[in-house]
Scaffold this motif. Structure first.
Motif, PDB file in Angstrom:
ATOM      1  N   SER A  62      12.573  -1.203   2.261  1.00  0.00           N
ATOM      2  CA  SER A  62      11.618  -0.084   2.167  1.00  0.00           C
ATOM      3  C   SER A  62      10.577  -0.352   1.081  1.00  0.00           C
ATOM      4  O   SER A  62       9.416   0.054   1.219  1.00  0.00           O
ATOM      5  CB  SER A  62      12.348   1.234   1.908  1.00  0.00           C
ATOM      6  N   ALA A  63      10.983  -1.056   0.001  1.00  0.00           N
ATOM      7  CA  ALA A  63      10.024  -1.388  -1.063  1.00  0.00           C
ATOM      8  C   ALA A  63       8.935  -2.302  -0.517  1.00  0.00           C
ATOM      9  O   ALA A  63       7.749  -2.133  -0.813  1.00  0.00           O
ATOM     10  CB  ALA A  63      10.743  -2.056  -2.232  1.00  0.00           C
TER      11      ALA A  63
ATOM     12  N   SER B 268       6.662  -0.272   1.801  1.00  0.00           N
ATOM     13  CA  SER B 268       5.758   0.576   0.986  1.00  0.00           C
ATOM     14  C   SER B 268       4.700  -0.277   0.303  1.00  0.00           C
ATOM     15  O   SER B 268       3.540   0.135   0.178  1.00  0.00           O
ATOM     16  CB  SER B 268       6.538   1.315  -0.099  1.00  0.00           C
TER      17      SER B 268
ATOM     18  N   SER C  16       2.055  -1.168   2.723  1.00  0.00           N
ATOM     19  CA  SER C  16       1.298   0.043   3.037  1.00  0.00           C
ATOM     20  C   SER C  16       0.308   0.354   1.913  1.00  0.00           C
ATOM     21  O   SER C  16      -0.843   0.708   2.158  1.00  0.00           O
ATOM     22  CB  SER C  16       2.303   1.184   3.261  1.00  0.00           C
ATOM     23  N   MET C  17       0.769   0.184   0.650  1.00  0.00           N
ATOM     24  CA  MET C  17      -0.122   0.431  -0.503  1.00  0.00           C
ATOM     25  C   MET C  17      -1.318  -0.514  -0.500  1.00  0.00           C
ATOM     26  O   MET C  17      -2.445  -0.112  -0.781  1.00  0.00           O
ATOM     27  CB  MET C  17       0.653   0.218  -1.819  1.00  0.00           C
TER      28      MET C  17
ATOM     29  N   THR D 293      -3.580   0.378   2.700  1.00  0.00           N
ATOM     30  CA  THR D 293      -4.268   1.687   2.669  1.00  0.00           C
ATOM     31  C   THR D 293      -5.186   1.802   1.451  1.00  0.00           C
ATOM     32  O   THR D 293      -5.832   2.825   1.248  1.00  0.00           O
ATOM     33  CB  THR D 293      -3.252   2.855   2.647  1.00  0.00           C
TER      34      THR D 293
ATOM     35  N   ASP E 218      -4.385   1.673  -1.952  1.00  0.00           N
ATOM     36  CA  ASP E 218      -3.855   2.506  -3.049  1.00  0.00           C
ATOM     37  C   ASP E 218      -4.675   2.273  -4.331  1.00  0.00           C
ATOM     38  O   ASP E 218      -4.849   1.136  -4.768  1.00  0.00           O
ATOM     39  CB  ASP E 218      -2.384   2.141  -3.283  1.00  0.00           C
TER      40      ASP E 218
ATOM     41  N   GLU F 202       9.764   2.190  -9.994  1.00  0.00           N
ATOM     42  CA  GLU F 202       8.816   2.234  -8.873  1.00  0.00           C
ATOM     43  C   GLU F 202       8.621   0.809  -8.347  1.00  0.00           C
ATOM     44  O   GLU F 202       7.630   0.159  -8.634  1.00  0.00           O
ATOM     45  CB  GLU F 202       7.471   2.809  -9.333  1.00  0.00           C
TER      46      GLU F 202
ATOM     47  N   ALA G 214       8.145  -0.368  -5.319  1.00  0.00           N
ATOM     48  CA  ALA G 214       7.170  -0.641  -4.257  1.00  0.00           C
ATOM     49  C   ALA G 214       5.856  -1.168  -4.834  1.00  0.00           C
ATOM     50  O   ALA G 214       5.306  -2.165  -4.359  1.00  0.00           O
ATOM     51  CB  ALA G 214       6.921   0.616  -3.441  1.00  0.00           C
TER      52      ALA G 214
END
Lengths: 223, 230
Positions: free
Chosen positions: B6-7, B10, B13-14, B17, B19, B200, B202
């Motif tokens: 999941s890290a 994510s 995705s960061m 997108t 981030d 944190e 990710a």
């Protein structure tokens, strides 16, 4: 200002060059007149290359008095005015990366000659030295003999007052040698003074007829 | 518990997108390290050239000092710059502590010895005849030096890339003199350290991917240059 220097005579007096407290060159007097050819002979390690490099201004002598035409210098001075006027050709010439034409035009570009003039001068040098078959080649792909021919043309294009040739006929075949002898003769006729260091018997025999022979042994120059 | 899958998801995705915090750290890293390498490279290459081509008293000592400084940890450089720029330091009036210029100063100091050593190795391995040939054909000192740089450009670029790789990934100095301030002095390594300490992962992974990709890209470029040079 003219691109070329006029033919000049070169003299070096009381020239001393030492390395690690050892005398490498001890030359009382060396004089070369306009258009004269000096064939410099001597065993390995006798100081021929060092002497030529000093005369080219690439190595500063420990003491000595140089005169090139009107310019002169006294002891402990690096004769900067020799650089670019007394052109030295290495025993193993260095070819700049890129084409043969780029190599031939190097000195002209550094003198600030315009591109359109460079093209004409390079063409002329190519014809004169019969290098037409090499112009499209990359300099790094040339054989040792071809590199010598290009290096000679690269220096000749600048029409220096003095040319210092270190084993210029090494690695050349008979045809290239013959052509080089012709070029040397032409250069002499143009008033360019030449000092040529060599071991090669054929070169000594051929050129001694038209030039003065000098011998270097343990740094001492004798006629 | 740390879930690596999941890290990783994510993290991508960061990155994809856009981030803000992730891309801000990337921006700071590039801005600081690129300026540092641009400042350090010309003098370092010039020093390396002098060390390789000129003999002068103390030359060997300079080489020994350069080689020694290469192995000084970034955190020691950071501490020195910190003490110099802090309230009681000799350069306190410049008010540079916790700014990007302070990070640049630190990174210049870190990469300078490496650049000198690698460029010196390039000059030493290169053909000395290039300089003599350029000089005897009438080039003045500086143009002859530039000719040598051009002839050895692949080795010199490799030195610059190695220097950049060293500073883009250093954390000790950036953390001490930059202070890890978001959008100002938080770069990739300091952000990774902070986010990981907060759990944190990710964001740490996302930035780690960027750093790893960059290192890989630089190594590929380095390989290409070295191949071209041969």
């Amino acid at each position: 200002m003219s691109l070329y220097s006029p033919p000049l005579s070169l003299s070096a007096k009381k020239l001393i060059f030492m390395r690690d407290s050892r005398v490498i060159i001890n030359c009382e007097s060396l004089e070369i007149k306009k258009g004269e050819l000096v064939v410099l002979t001597g065993p390995n390690g006798s100081g021929k290359t060092t002497l030529l490099k000093i005369l080219a201004g690439l190595i500063p002598a420990d003491s000595g008095h140089f005169t090139l035409g009107e310019s002169s210098s006294t002891k402990f001075e690096t004769p900067r005015y020799l650089i670019g006027k007394c052109i030295y050709l290495h025993q193993t010439p260095y070819m700049f990366q890129g084409s043969v034409v780029r190599n031939l035009s190097y000195g002209l570009r550094k003198k600030g000659v315009k591109n359109y003039a460079i093209d004409g001068l390079v063409d002329e040098a190519v014809k004169k030295n019969k290098l037409g078959h090499l112009t499209k080649r990359m300099a790094s792909t040339l054989s040792a003999g071809e590199q010598h021919q290009v290096a000679l043309a690269r220096a000749q294009i600048l029409k220096p007052p003095v040319l210092l040739l270190d084993e210029v006929t090494a690695h050349m075949d008979q045809k290239a040698r013959g052509r080089t002898f012709e070029i040397i003769e032409t250069l002499q006729k143009e008033g360019i003074s030449i000092i040529l260091a060599t071991h090669d018997d054929e070169t000594i025999k051929t050129l001694s007829g038209t030039g003065t022979r000098m011998n270097v042994d343990s740094g001492y120059l004798t006629l | 518990m740390f879930d690596s899958n999941s890290a990783l998801i994510s993290a991508f995705s960061m990155l994809l997108t856009g981030d803000r915090e992730v891309w801000s750290a990337i921006g700071v890293s590039f801005s600081v390290s690129l300026r540092a390498i641009l400042i350090a490279s010309p003098p370092a290459i010039a020093v390396a050239f002098l060390l390789a081509y000129k003999s002068f008293p103390g030359r060997r000592l300079v080489l020994t000092i350069t080689n020694t400084l290469m192995s000084v940890p970034a955190v020691v450089v950071g501490l020195t710059v910190y003490l110099t720029l802090s309230k009681n330091g000799i350069a306190a009036d410049l008010r540079l502590l916790y700014t990007q210029p302070a990070m640049i100063i630190g990174q210049v100091i870190i990469c300078f010895p490496l650049l000198v050593a690698m460029a010196h190795a390039t000059f030493t391995a290169g053909d000395r005849l290039a300089y003599e040939t350029a000089r005897t054909l009438g080039a003045k000192r500086i143009p002859a030096m530039l000719t040598v740089f051009l002839e050895l450009r692949f080795g010199l670029l490799a030195a610059i890339i190695a220097g950049f790789s060293r500073i883009i990934a250093e954390i000790g100095c950036s953390m001490m003199v930059g202070g890890n301030i978001l959008d100002h002095t938080r770069n990739i390594p300091t952000a990774i350290a902070l986010e990981t300490s907060k759990g944190e992962f990710a964001m740490g992974v996302a930035l780690g991917i960027v750093l790893l990709s960059l290192t890989m890209l630089l190594n590929v470029i380095l390989g290409v240059f070295q191949g071209e040079g041969q």
